[in-house]
Design a protein around this motif. Structure first.
Motif, mmCIF file in Angstrom:
data_model
loop_
_atom_site.group_PDB
_atom_site.id
_atom_site.type_symbol
_atom_site.label_atom_id
_atom_site.label_comp_id
_atom_site.label_asym_id
_atom_site.label_seq_id
_atom_site.Cartn_x
_atom_site.Cartn_y
_atom_site.Cartn_z
ATOM 1 N N LEU A 8 2.535 1.627 -3.452
ATOM 2 C CA LEU A 8 1.572 1.984 -4.501
ATOM 3 C C LEU A 8 1.132 3.432 -4.341
ATOM 4 O O LEU A 8 0.995 4.172 -5.321
ATOM 5 N N GLN A 9 0.913 3.842 -3.099
ATOM 6 C CA GLN A 9 0.510 5.222 -2.845
ATOM 7 C C GLN A 9 1.606 6.179 -3.328
ATOM 8 O O GLN A 9 1.327 7.169 -4.011
ATOM 9 N N ARG A 39 0.830 -1.207 0.000
ATOM 10 C CA ARG A 39 0.000 0.000 0.000
ATOM 11 C C ARG A 39 0.870 1.264 0.000
ATOM 12 O O ARG A 39 0.594 2.218 -0.730
ATOM 13 N N VAL A 87 -4.208 4.667 -9.289
ATOM 14 C CA VAL A 87 -4.915 3.493 -8.750
ATOM 15 C C VAL A 87 -5.601 3.831 -7.437
ATOM 16 O O VAL A 87 -5.128 4.659 -6.660
ATOM 17 N N THR A 88 -6.745 3.185 -7.200
ATOM 18 C CA THR A 88 -7.457 3.275 -5.929
ATOM 19 C C THR A 88 -7.561 1.854 -5.383
ATOM 20 O O THR A 88 -8.059 0.960 -6.083
ATOM 21 N N LEU A 89 -7.081 1.653 -4.154
ATOM 22 C CA LEU A 89 -7.002 0.296 -3.616
ATOM 23 C C LEU A 89 -8.211 -0.083 -2.785
ATOM 24 O O LEU A 89 -8.821 0.768 -2.126
ATOM 25 N N ALA A 106 -9.829 -2.522 -13.634
ATOM 26 C CA ALA A 106 -9.159 -2.883 -12.385
ATOM 27 C C ALA A 106 -8.245 -4.081 -12.600
ATOM 28 O O ALA A 106 -8.436 -4.859 -13.548
ATOM 29 N N TYR A 112 -7.206 -5.156 -4.487
ATOM 30 C CA TYR A 112 -7.917 -4.891 -5.741
ATOM 31 C C TYR A 112 -7.607 -3.453 -6.100
ATOM 32 O O TYR A 112 -7.825 -2.538 -5.291
ATOM 33 N N ALA A 113 -7.059 -3.235 -7.285
ATOM 34 C CA ALA A 113 -6.630 -1.891 -7.673
ATOM 35 C C ALA A 113 -7.505 -1.377 -8.808
ATOM 36 O O ALA A 113 -7.406 -1.853 -9.949
#
Lengths: 499, 499
Positions: free
Chosen positions: A402-403, A399, A410-412, A461, A422-423
């Motif tokens: 990715l952030q 996380r 992307v939104t996790l 996604a 799940y992205a």
């Protein structure tokens, strides 16, 4: 046809530099010539000595080929008088002409062709970011090996046979039942626990026990790729139920006719990660009651929760006996072990056990006995505890990375749980371009399995699994993922600019 | 509702001498009362100290129950202000009335009820005269254990995953292919060998790949009980082909419409023991070609021939690519191992592998690697050789004893092969009376599985297996069988005299 023909025939057909031994080549040629009557029934063959001299091979080569042909009744040896072609073959067997073959060769059935070609699970099971795979590299194989070896002997021969009770080894079912009652609030007795050879078989068993061909099944969209596939193979019509931010919404779903069952993953929806709140669970059970539906609860990775809030099972809330609870050892042990289980209501437990015995003829009791020991000796709980820390740390690192590296695109999924996130992708990114770019970065991305009726705009996604990625390699994997994302966006922009 | 009610409720409902711990009982009662709104959302519960004193249990019991209820979101703890019923449950979940349950509880499907009740294989796997079982007591488990343990480690993590190629571990497929080419004259490359989890799965795979629902399949009558069952479960219509003293007679069979495949056991028909001569094999292939049928050759026990004449496989004679060869490790290793295989024509090999991966998601690669070693190290051939002597001797003793003790009432199948003999009974004996009398003698007899259309007069037979009977105990088993026979005949005579 004269005897001399055999030596001519062999002389012309033998490949002396071929990989196949000459003896085998001779056997094949003679056999084929007996079958198609090139060599006629009753015909006398040259002696091994004469034939060997004629075609220039060692006599033992001929003798060995003749011996096998005699043993298999193509030739017979009549003492001193020689070797003869047997009379067993009354009509010559001729190969069909290519045209006739084309006409007559049986083909795959319609469903066979579909099953033989459509996409299934990923073939790759390790690396960043293959979803849904446990890290076998951290599994205590030294303990498992010892327990398996303990049972692979003759002290209990019944373990070497088929499972007498199709539902599996009772001490293992007892251990699973204890585990589920305590950790998942599943209401069950050991007799309700049915061992299967994996989640595919769990779903197949449910489909065949609970529904008839032509009945309808509801699944979530997206869902595990196997669910629609196995349900369809069992003759069911598969429909998507409404899925929202609280999970499956049966009350909002228009039920197809002959709807018989629904599969849901309430504790950590696969793959979107939605966690179904208690209120929705109760609503789901009431809607299922009103519609007379069976509910199959897939609790595939609930062992791995990282924020401390356990979510009791749907099954534990059911007062009707309509929920089938489904679990697996693929995530808590290792994928290739092939043990899953379902917990069924008492009134169908005997029928389930019987159906397993009849449809699948299960065995592997040595492994089941070892697994019962593994659980009863505390290794199972210990391993989950250890892996929960490990996977929790991996998800945390994933996380963060990715952030930092791709936060804008992307939104996790939110749940601190399981073996994947799940992205959801920014609409500038196409999944097809992203997976192609990821492939160039030696990354494997999970592509969610949507049902055909799922709106195209909501399909943007990917699924990122970390079960196969050590913590130290997460950041590197994400860096490659971010590069792939950039490439996919750049391609999109170039195309847009050109278009 | 006042707080005092909870203590009243618990005081009245706790069973202090029950097996279930008080803490669990309290958890269950409170949880149920939260779900059905006996305890209302927002209601304050008594402190653990007060409740413990009120109902006379230790405070830690209450604390543990409360902690779990808080963790599972039924209750919440608001620091110093107390413990409250959570608001998550908006509508009370009430148990359906028995009448409503009767109306609404989902039931097994039609096929589920059939599969959950009909007779399958015998539950007993040892002793005189359970058919078709290998003697696990003579299996070299010390070797097997060592080979399995050799692979249960982390040196090759891919073995812990799913089978990448659905058809199985390539070195094992290579070993099987070598074995079949040499010992069974099967024409094949390793890519044509598809590993399955047993003969049930082999047949299921063939049925789904080669036929569509509503298509017809031909089987021998009698045949293995699993064939009609698994074919029917895959949606096929099952018909009996003509079976005579040379085996299945496809040319004499009136084919049902949409006939797609036929299953035959030419090398040792199960259970009658008929050995199909070469001429009939060729005739069968020609009839199958004319009808465009797939032929599934079940070669389940051909490793065990005691009179020295090997019978090459039907597959080896096939020039069309229409024969699927089916074999198993259940007889040559042990039944619970659950490995069988099919050999398919090259043009459908890829589709078969893909369908396996999709429909069954296979694994067990550690065991497959061990089995490859077992074959490549020569243990497999060695074990067959040893067991061939052992089983041959058992069959010899069984024939002698049956001739001596029951020769007037039974006629035995002729083939010196396999793990069973087929015993046709004098018409004075009824199978039902014989199996009942055998049961009193602690004997298990195999009852042949006939198709419904099979003439009643030809059903008078039982199957006697000796895989589970040491040579020293054969004569005793036969003595008991002879007593059961006499009893069955005497019963028949008494009835006849009375009638």
């Amino acid at each position: 046809m004269k005897e001399v023909l055999l030596s001519d025939l062999l002389a012309g057909a033998l490949h002396r530099d071929a990989e196949q031994p000459l003896q085998r080549q001779i056997y094949d040629i003679v056999r084929r010539c007996v079958l198609d009557h090139t060599l006629l029934p009753g015909q006398r063959l040259p002696s091994s000595r004469a034939l060997a001299a004629d075609i220039g091979v060692s006599r033992i080569t001929i003798t060995l080929a003749y011996d096998r042909l005699i043993a298999e009744n193509y030739l017979s040896s009549r003492g001193g008088s020689g070797t003869f072609v047997e009379h067993t073959v009354e009509r010559p067997l001729t190969a069909a002409s290519p045209a006739a073959l084309q006409r007559h060769r049986p083909a795959l059935s319609t469903r066979g062709a579909a099953n033989g070609s459509r996409r299934g699970g990923l073939a790759q099971h390790t690396g960043a970011f293959v979803p849904g795979i446990a890290d076998a590299g951290l599994f205590p194989f030294h303990l498992w090996r010892r327990l398996v070896a303990r049972h692979l002997n003759k002290s209990d021969l019944s373990l070497a046979g088929y499972a007498k009770d199709g539902a599996g080894f009772m001490p293992l079912r007892q251990a699973i039942s204890n585990y589920l009652r305590i950790s998942r609030s599943v209401v069950c007795e050991p007799a309700q626990v049915i061992l299967t050879a994996g989640t595919h078989q769990s779903v197949d068993l449910c489909a065949r026990l609970l529904a008839d061909p032509g009945d309808a099944a509801l699944v979530e969209s997206p869902c595990h790729w196997a669910f629609p596939l196995v349900l369809d193979a069992a003759g069911l019509r598969v429909h998507a139920a409404t899925l929202d931010e609280h999970g499956i919404a049966l009350a909002d779903t228009t039920l197809p006719r002959r709807a018989r069952l629904a599969i849901t993953s309430p504790s950590h929806q696969y793959p979107t990660g939605v966690v179904m709140p208690l209120a929705r669970r109760l609503e789901l059970l009431q809607a299922a009651r009103a519609a007379g539906l069976w509910v199959i609860e897939d609790d595939y990775d609930s062992e791995f929760r990282y924020d401390g809030a356990p979510i009791p099972s749907l099954q534990g809330l059911d007062t009707d006996g309509r929920v089938i609870y489904m679990g697996t050892f693929s995530k808590t042990m290792f994928a290739g072990l092939r043990f899953s289980y379902i917990v069924v209501p008492p009134h169908i437990a005997d029928a389930c056990a019987q159906a397993c015995a009849r449809l699948y003829r299960p065995g592997h009791l040595h492994l089941q006995a070892a697994l019962a020991d593994f659980m009863n000796d505390g290794h199972f709980a210990q391993n989950i505890k250890r892996m929960r820390v490990e996977y929790g740390e991996r998800q945390r690192l994933l996380r963060i990375a990715l952030q930092a590296r791709a936060g804008g695109l992307v939104t996790l999924s939110e749940a601190r749980a399981g073996l994947h996130v799940y992205a959801r992708l920014d609409r500038a990114v196409s999944v097809a371009r992203l997976t192609a770019a990821a492939d160039e970065e030696a990354l494997v991305l999970g592509v969610p399995h949507f049902l055909p009726e799922h709106a195209a705009r909501d399909r943007n996604a990917v699924v990122l699994g970390y079960g196969g990625v050590p913590a130290a390699r997460i950041d590197d994997g994400v860096a490659r993922f971010a590069r792939a994302l950039d490439k996919a966006v750049a391609t999109a922009r170039t195309r847009a600019a050109r278009g």
